[in-house]
Design a protein around this motif. Structure first.
Motif, PDB file in Angstrom:
ATOM      1  N   MET A   1       0.805  -1.189   0.000  1.00 51.56           N
ATOM      2  CA  MET A   1       0.000   0.000   0.000  1.00 51.56           C
ATOM      3  C   MET A   1       0.856   1.264   0.000  1.00 51.56           C
ATOM      4  N   LEU A   2       2.012   1.145  -0.594  1.00 50.23           N
ATOM      5  CA  LEU A   2       2.947   2.264  -0.707  1.00 50.23           C
ATOM      6  C   LEU A   2       2.285   3.481  -1.329  1.00 50.23           C
ATOM      7  N   PHE A   3       1.573   3.260  -2.401  1.00 43.05           N
ATOM      8  CA  PHE A   3       0.934   4.361  -3.104  1.00 43.05           C
ATOM      9  C   PHE A   3      -0.045   5.088  -2.188  1.00 43.05           C
TER      10      PHE A   3
ATOM     11  N   TYR B   1      11.405  -1.031 -13.065  1.00 44.97           N
ATOM     12  CA  TYR B   1      10.039  -1.556 -13.112  1.00 44.97           C
ATOM     13  C   TYR B   1       9.024  -0.589 -13.726  1.00 44.97           C
ATOM     14  N   PHE B   2       9.305   0.701 -13.633  1.00 40.26           N
ATOM     15  CA  PHE B   2       8.333   1.695 -14.085  1.00 40.26           C
ATOM     16  C   PHE B   2       9.018   2.761 -14.931  1.00 40.26           C
ATOM     17  N   ILE B   3       8.284   3.287 -15.882  1.00 40.54           N
ATOM     18  CA  ILE B   3       8.809   4.352 -16.737  1.00 40.54           C
ATOM     19  C   ILE B   3       8.859   5.671 -15.976  1.00 40.54           C
ATOM     20  N   ASP B   4       7.785   5.954 -15.248  1.00 45.65           N
ATOM     21  CA  ASP B   4       7.660   7.191 -14.472  1.00 45.65           C
ATOM     22  C   ASP B   4       6.551   6.998 -13.448  1.00 45.65           C
ATOM     23  N   LYS B   5       6.202   8.059 -12.755  1.00 42.06           N
ATOM     24  CA  LYS B   5       5.181   7.905 -11.714  1.00 42.06           C
ATOM     25  C   LYS B   5       3.803   7.642 -12.311  1.00 42.06           C
ATOM     26  N   TYR B   6       3.567   8.029 -13.551  1.00 40.02           N
ATOM     27  CA  TYR B   6       2.286   7.752 -14.195  1.00 40.02           C
ATOM     28  C   TYR B   6       2.156   6.261 -14.523  1.00 40.02           C
ATOM     29  N   ASP B   7       3.251   5.660 -14.937  1.00 42.73           N
ATOM     30  CA  ASP B   7       3.270   4.214 -15.191  1.00 42.73           C
ATOM     31  C   ASP B   7       3.047   3.467 -13.872  1.00 42.73           C
ATOM     32  N   TRP B   8       3.714   3.908 -12.833  1.00 43.28           N
ATOM     33  CA  TRP B   8       3.552   3.333 -11.492  1.00 43.28           C
ATOM     34  C   TRP B   8       2.099   3.450 -11.048  1.00 43.28           C
ATOM     35  N   PHE B   9       1.516   4.626 -11.217  1.00 43.82           N
ATOM     36  CA  PHE B   9       0.123   4.851 -10.853  1.00 43.82           C
ATOM     37  C   PHE B   9      -0.799   3.932 -11.636  1.00 43.82           C
TER      38      PHE B   9
ATOM     39  N   ARG C   1      16.381   4.770  -6.683  1.00 39.52           N
ATOM     40  CA  ARG C   1      15.689   5.250  -7.889  1.00 39.52           C
ATOM     41  C   ARG C   1      15.914   4.328  -9.080  1.00 39.52           C
ATOM     42  N   VAL C   2      17.109   3.767  -9.201  1.00 40.77           N
ATOM     43  CA  VAL C   2      17.415   2.876 -10.324  1.00 40.77           C
ATOM     44  C   VAL C   2      16.479   1.664 -10.296  1.00 40.77           C
ATOM     45  N   THR C   3      16.254   1.127  -9.120  1.00 42.49           N
ATOM     46  CA  THR C   3      15.341  -0.010  -8.987  1.00 42.49           C
ATOM     47  C   THR C   3      13.934   0.390  -9.416  1.00 42.49           C
TER      48      THR C   3
ATOM     49  N   LYS D   1      -0.652  11.551   2.324  1.00 44.33           N
ATOM     50  CA  LYS D   1       0.153  12.689   2.771  1.00 44.33           C
ATOM     51  C   LYS D   1       0.091  13.878   1.820  1.00 44.33           C
ATOM     52  N   LYS D   2      -0.004  13.610   0.526  1.00 45.40           N
ATOM     53  CA  LYS D   2       0.006  14.701  -0.446  1.00 45.40           C
ATOM     54  C   LYS D   2      -0.641  14.276  -1.748  1.00 45.40           C
ATOM     55  N   SER D   3      -0.979  15.233  -2.573  1.00 41.97           N
ATOM     56  CA  SER D   3      -1.630  14.930  -3.847  1.00 41.97           C
ATOM     57  C   SER D   3      -0.646  14.287  -4.817  1.00 41.97           C
ATOM     58  N   PHE D   4      -1.191  13.571  -5.777  1.00 41.56           N
ATOM     59  CA  PHE D   4      -0.384  12.829  -6.736  1.00 41.56           C
ATOM     60  C   PHE D   4       0.631  13.720  -7.451  1.00 41.56           C
ATOM     61  N   ASP D   5       0.214  14.913  -7.842  1.00 37.93           N
ATOM     62  CA  ASP D   5       1.125  15.785  -8.586  1.00 37.93           C
ATOM     63  C   ASP D   5       2.319  16.240  -7.755  1.00 37.93           C
ATOM     64  N   LYS D   6       2.229  16.138  -6.435  1.00 38.12           N
ATOM     65  CA  LYS D   6       3.335  16.534  -5.548  1.00 38.12           C
ATOM     66  C   LYS D   6       4.242  15.354  -5.159  1.00 38.12           C
ATOM     67  N   ILE D   7       3.821  14.142  -5.445  1.00 39.59           N
ATOM     68  CA  ILE D   7       4.622  12.955  -5.107  1.00 39.59           C
ATOM     69  C   ILE D   7       5.799  12.853  -6.075  1.00 39.59           C
ATOM     70  N   THR D   8       6.991  12.646  -5.519  1.00 39.22           N
ATOM     71  CA  THR D   8       8.196  12.517  -6.348  1.00 39.22           C
ATOM     72  C   THR D   8       8.689  11.064  -6.354  1.00 39.22           C
ATOM     73  N   ILE D   9       9.496  10.760  -7.339  1.00 36.40           N
ATOM     74  CA  ILE D   9      10.103   9.428  -7.418  1.00 36.40           C
ATOM     75  C   ILE D   9      11.016   9.195  -6.215  1.00 36.40           C
ATOM     76  N   ASN D  10      11.683  10.230  -5.744  1.00 37.92           N
ATOM     77  CA  ASN D  10      12.514  10.096  -4.540  1.00 37.92           C
ATOM     78  C   ASN D  10      11.675   9.645  -3.347  1.00 37.92           C
ATOM     79  N   GLU D  11      10.479  10.206  -3.194  1.00 41.06           N
ATOM     80  CA  GLU D  11       9.597   9.803  -2.091  1.00 41.06           C
ATOM     81  C   GLU D  11       9.112   8.372  -2.262  1.00 41.06           C
ATOM     82  N   VAL D  12       8.786   8.011  -3.483  1.00 43.54           N
ATOM     83  CA  VAL D  12       8.356   6.640  -3.755  1.00 43.54           C
ATOM     84  C   VAL D  12       9.476   5.672  -3.391  1.00 43.54           C
ATOM     85  N   SER D  13      10.660   5.982  -3.856  1.00 41.24           N
ATOM     86  CA  SER D  13      11.819   5.115  -3.598  1.00 41.24           C
ATOM     87  C   SER D  13      12.120   5.008  -2.109  1.00 41.24           C
ATOM     88  N   LYS D  14      12.096   6.139  -1.418  1.00 45.22           N
ATOM     89  CA  LYS D  14      12.373   6.144   0.018  1.00 45.22           C
ATOM     90  C   LYS D  14      11.318   5.341   0.783  1.00 45.22           C
ATOM     91  N   THR D  15      10.039   5.540   0.449  1.00 43.98           N
ATOM     92  CA  THR D  15       8.962   4.829   1.127  1.00 43.98           C
ATOM     93  C   THR D  15       9.051   3.330   0.873  1.00 43.98           C
TER      94      THR D  15
END
Length: 126
Positions: free
Chosen positions: A1-3, A34-42, A28-30, A9-23
């Motif tokens: 339930m990472l997403f 698996y994903f092209i960008d945060k839209y692909d992840w979403f 970031r390389v990993t 905590k914040k809206s989708f447009d404010k979420i960064t790849i760094n935050e995704v990776s940290k959570t």
């Protein structure tokens, strides 16, 4: 339930790849393996949450038996009930691609399905 953790905590447009990776406790390389960008992840997350609705859209045939139509809708709404809190977050965050995609896909799909029924061939969804 990472997403969902991030979306709470914040809206989708404010979420960064760094935050995704940290959570997710990955680098970031990993993430980019698996994903092209945060839209692909979403999109991959969303499709998993709405799997039964996607099957409903693909398999629904209004010329099918009432039992088959009922089963498809029942499964879709059971999944909606199971993931209601998560889907609610997706609905209230208007910065996700969810709203536009859902509206476009739903209109196109159901318009095509309705056209397959003789009595509804001239109905247009607005």
């Amino acid at each position: 339930m990472l997403f969902i953790q991030l979306l709470k905590k914040k809206s989708f447009d404010k979420i960064t790849i760094n935050e995704v990776s940290k959570t997710a406790d990955i680098n970031r390389v990993t993430f980019y393996n698996y994903f092209i960008d945060k839209y692909d992840w979403f999109q991959k997350y969303l499709y998993k949450q709405l799997e039964a609705f996607i099957l409903l859209e693909k398999k629904l045939d209004f010329n099918s038996s009432d039992e088959e139509i009922y089963r498809l809708f029942y499964n879709a709404y059971a999944q909606l009930d199971e993931h209601f809190d998560n889907i609610y977050l997706l609905l209230i965050d208007r910065t996700t691609p969810f709203h536009q995609d859902l509206e476009t896909i739903s209109k196109q799909s159901f318009q095509e399905k309705l056209k397959s029924i003789n009595n509804f061939s001239n109905i247009e969804l607005s």
